[in-house]
Design a protein around this motif. Sequence first.
Motif, PDB file in Angstrom:
ATOM      1  N   LEU A   1       0.801  -1.264  -0.029  1.00  0.00           N
ATOM      2  CA  LEU A   1       0.049   0.138   0.040  1.00  0.00           C
ATOM      3  C   LEU A   1       0.978   1.284   0.137  1.00  0.00           C
ATOM      4  O   LEU A   1       0.712   2.259  -0.647  1.00  0.00           O
ATOM      5  N   ALA A   2       2.032   1.296   0.802  1.00  0.00           N
ATOM      6  CA  ALA A   2       2.785   2.532   0.697  1.00  0.00           C
ATOM      7  C   ALA A   2       3.644   2.664  -0.574  1.00  0.00           C
ATOM      8  O   ALA A   2       3.589   3.814  -0.992  1.00  0.00           O
TER       9      ALA A   2
ATOM     10  N   GLY B   1       1.141   3.768  -3.219  1.00  0.00           N
ATOM     11  CA  GLY B   1       0.787   5.218  -3.094  1.00  0.00           C
ATOM     12  C   GLY B   1       1.588   6.021  -3.427  1.00  0.00           C
ATOM     13  O   GLY B   1       1.283   7.212  -3.794  1.00  0.00           O
ATOM     14  N   MET B   2       2.955   5.805  -3.617  1.00  0.00           N
ATOM     15  CA  MET B   2       3.816   6.735  -4.055  1.00  0.00           C
ATOM     16  C   MET B   2       3.784   6.812  -5.720  1.00  0.00           C
ATOM     17  O   MET B   2       4.362   8.029  -6.146  1.00  0.00           O
TER      18      MET B   2
ATOM     19  N   ILE C   1       1.434   8.021  -7.189  1.00  0.00           N
ATOM     20  CA  ILE C   1       0.903   9.501  -7.283  1.00  0.00           C
ATOM     21  C   ILE C   1       1.711  10.681  -7.524  1.00  0.00           C
ATOM     22  O   ILE C   1       1.389  11.633  -8.221  1.00  0.00           O
ATOM     23  N   TYR C   2       3.137  10.704  -7.112  1.00  0.00           N
ATOM     24  CA  TYR C   2       3.995  11.685  -7.268  1.00  0.00           C
ATOM     25  C   TYR C   2       4.253  11.915  -8.933  1.00  0.00           C
ATOM     26  O   TYR C   2       4.402  12.763  -9.319  1.00  0.00           O
TER      27      TYR C   2
ATOM     28  N   ILE D   1      -5.444  10.736  -2.216  1.00  0.00           N
ATOM     29  CA  ILE D   1      -5.437  10.869  -0.668  1.00  0.00           C
ATOM     30  C   ILE D   1      -6.691  10.162  -0.349  1.00  0.00           C
ATOM     31  O   ILE D   1      -6.681   9.395   0.713  1.00  0.00           O
TER      32      ILE D   1
ATOM     33  N   GLU E   1      -7.232   6.468  -0.771  1.00  0.00           N
ATOM     34  CA  GLU E   1      -6.185   5.666  -0.083  1.00  0.00           C
ATOM     35  C   GLU E   1      -6.671   5.185   1.481  1.00  0.00           C
ATOM     36  O   GLU E   1      -6.338   4.101   1.897  1.00  0.00           O
TER      37      GLU E   1
ATOM     38  N   VAL F   1       7.257   5.691   5.259  1.00  0.00           N
ATOM     39  CA  VAL F   1       6.940   6.063   3.855  1.00  0.00           C
ATOM     40  C   VAL F   1       5.356   6.112   3.564  1.00  0.00           C
ATOM     41  O   VAL F   1       4.964   6.976   2.708  1.00  0.00           O
ATOM     42  N   PHE F   2       4.666   5.423   4.265  1.00  0.00           N
ATOM     43  CA  PHE F   2       3.022   5.106   4.342  1.00  0.00           C
ATOM     44  C   PHE F   2       2.591   6.613   4.603  1.00  0.00           C
ATOM     45  O   PHE F   2       1.852   7.199   3.725  1.00  0.00           O
TER      46      PHE F   2
ATOM     47  N   TYR G   1       4.556   9.602   5.711  1.00  0.00           N
ATOM     48  CA  TYR G   1       5.077  10.938   5.393  1.00  0.00           C
ATOM     49  C   TYR G   1       5.078  10.950   3.846  1.00  0.00           C
ATOM     50  O   TYR G   1       4.727  12.158   3.427  1.00  0.00           O
ATOM     51  N   VAL G   2       5.739  10.101   3.366  1.00  0.00           N
ATOM     52  CA  VAL G   2       5.915  10.082   1.749  1.00  0.00           C
ATOM     53  C   VAL G   2       4.545   9.840   1.051  1.00  0.00           C
ATOM     54  O   VAL G   2       3.973  10.698   0.184  1.00  0.00           O
ATOM     55  N   GLY G   3       3.410   9.055   1.529  1.00  0.00           N
ATOM     56  CA  GLY G   3       2.459   8.754   0.836  1.00  0.00           C
ATOM     57  C   GLY G   3       1.243   9.608   1.039  1.00  0.00           C
ATOM     58  O   GLY G   3       0.447   9.836   0.229  1.00  0.00           O
ATOM     59  N   ALA G   4       1.439  10.368   2.253  1.00  0.00           N
ATOM     60  CA  ALA G   4       0.274  11.341   2.630  1.00  0.00           C
ATOM     61  C   ALA G   4       0.581  12.718   2.868  1.00  0.00           C
ATOM     62  O   ALA G   4       0.098  13.505   2.062  1.00  0.00           O
TER      63      ALA G   4
ATOM     64  N   LEU H   1       3.129  14.487   2.540  1.00  0.00           N
ATOM     65  CA  LEU H   1       3.807  15.211   1.271  1.00  0.00           C
ATOM     66  C   LEU H   1       3.259  15.470   0.234  1.00  0.00           C
ATOM     67  O   LEU H   1       3.184  16.411  -0.602  1.00  0.00           O
TER      68      LEU H   1
END
Lengths: 343, 167
Positions: free
Chosen positions: A131-132, A135-136, A138-139, A165, A168, B59-60, B62-65, B67
């Motif tokens: 999931l983490a 989710g990235m 999206i950048y 967001i 998720e 990561v989940f 800080y990076v995922g939400a 930022l």
Amino acid sequence: MWPDIDTILLVIVMLVKVGVVTIILLNLPIPLTWLERKVAGHIQQRPGPMRVGPHGILQPVADGIKLIFKEDIVPAKADKLLFMFAPVVSLVPALCVFVAIPVAESVTIPYINKELTFYVADFNVGILFILARGGMGIYGIILGGWASNSKYAMLGGLRSAAQMISYEVALSFSAIGVVMMSNSLSLVEIVESQAGNLFDWNIFYLPVGPIWFVIFLIAGMAEINRIPFDLSEDEGSLAAGFFVEYSAMKFSLFALAEYTAMVTIATLGTLMFLGGWNGPVDIGIPPIFWFIGKTFVLIYFFMVIRFTLPRYRYDQLMTIGWNVLIPISLVLVLVTGLMRIYL
Amino acid sequence: MLIEYILFIIFAVIAIMSSLCVVTLRNPVHCAGYLIVTLLQVAALFLLCRSPFLAVVQVFIYVGAVLVLFLFVVLLIDVKKASMEIFKPKHRPLAYGVLAILLIETLVVIFVGGLEKIRLAAPGAEVKVETIGRELFTSYIFPFEIVSVVLLVAMVGAIVMAIDRRG
């Protein structure tokens, strides 16, 4: 100090697995684009691609060649570095996810008595990792939208930022539900907890299992930006959304990332709800084929949905996310918890 | 352990360099990008401490939400204007003061805080999620609840500010 032979072997096997997974993933969009266009065609009562090869089976190859030879355009006032980088940023996390995805139970190779596992790494937090990392992606969308220096692209990027967001949260909630039902964060253990017959699968964990599955499917479809939730590339109001300025190979990297994300959600659904590589009945089919079959069914479902449902309006999308999915998830967490304690 | 040492050096150097970029670059979007890199390196450091859970959560969240929301705001700024702005000279003593306090604080934590007493888990023994959960809800229940209240205050504060702005 040199590592012993077992460690070296372990590293080699791991590298080979990474290689195989990467090759499969990079080639998967070829059959998938063909299938998607065929599904689209048949739903709209036309044959779909027919000209290149039998039943248009070579169409994706022709498309690929076309994309490679297209001119690679960078808008004049774009942020060059980020514009180049954004497609990579969206593709890499999508590929990374598959490090943690197991596809079959481990087998012992005869004669040398070594165990061969069908995953690159089994984290004890595998589900969170996926999931983490997912989710990235999206950048790529946000940065690509901003770097294009175009209003349409920018709006598309912002829309998908807000959308991802929001959804998720619901997607993570459905993962929490699965973790509660299976009592583990490791995907291998989650699948093992669903071993047995059809009714041991998490989707049949009545009465909450099917509702969790529906929440997962809706949030998953929103997370990978597919119709009916592809507001970030709404061609009616945003031209093509965040990748409107992209062409040639950069564009195809975005498409690749999108297909990989779709495969991710399909495999996740298989592993979390549909019993992974466990068959509903024991009829001697190797586990890996059950896994591939179930994943394929989910992918096919996503494709049929794409050409069946119209697109939601943006405010409807947000309402579904925050006012429907998340409250239901919260209640379900409570119900699942009570069931775990008292049943 | 040589490999771990080399990996640590790599992650640490990238983390420091990218965090320097965060504070020195002019374009806020680039700064946010480098902040992502920094946070990812910190997650890698957590992995070296054999705590995959903390790494993934880093990561989940800080990076995922966090930022993403950060970028959301930054994107709406007029980048050209933002990159022209500088600290006004009369604000500089304040900035240096805060910087000095932070530096002293860091040094105190490093040399007096007893960091060297913390032992890593043995190689191969990962910190289990269950262990973290049990510790959080037994030994550290009070700090845990305090943190949730602090977050609640921040949330209420943000909502109040938004209402003020509108009215």
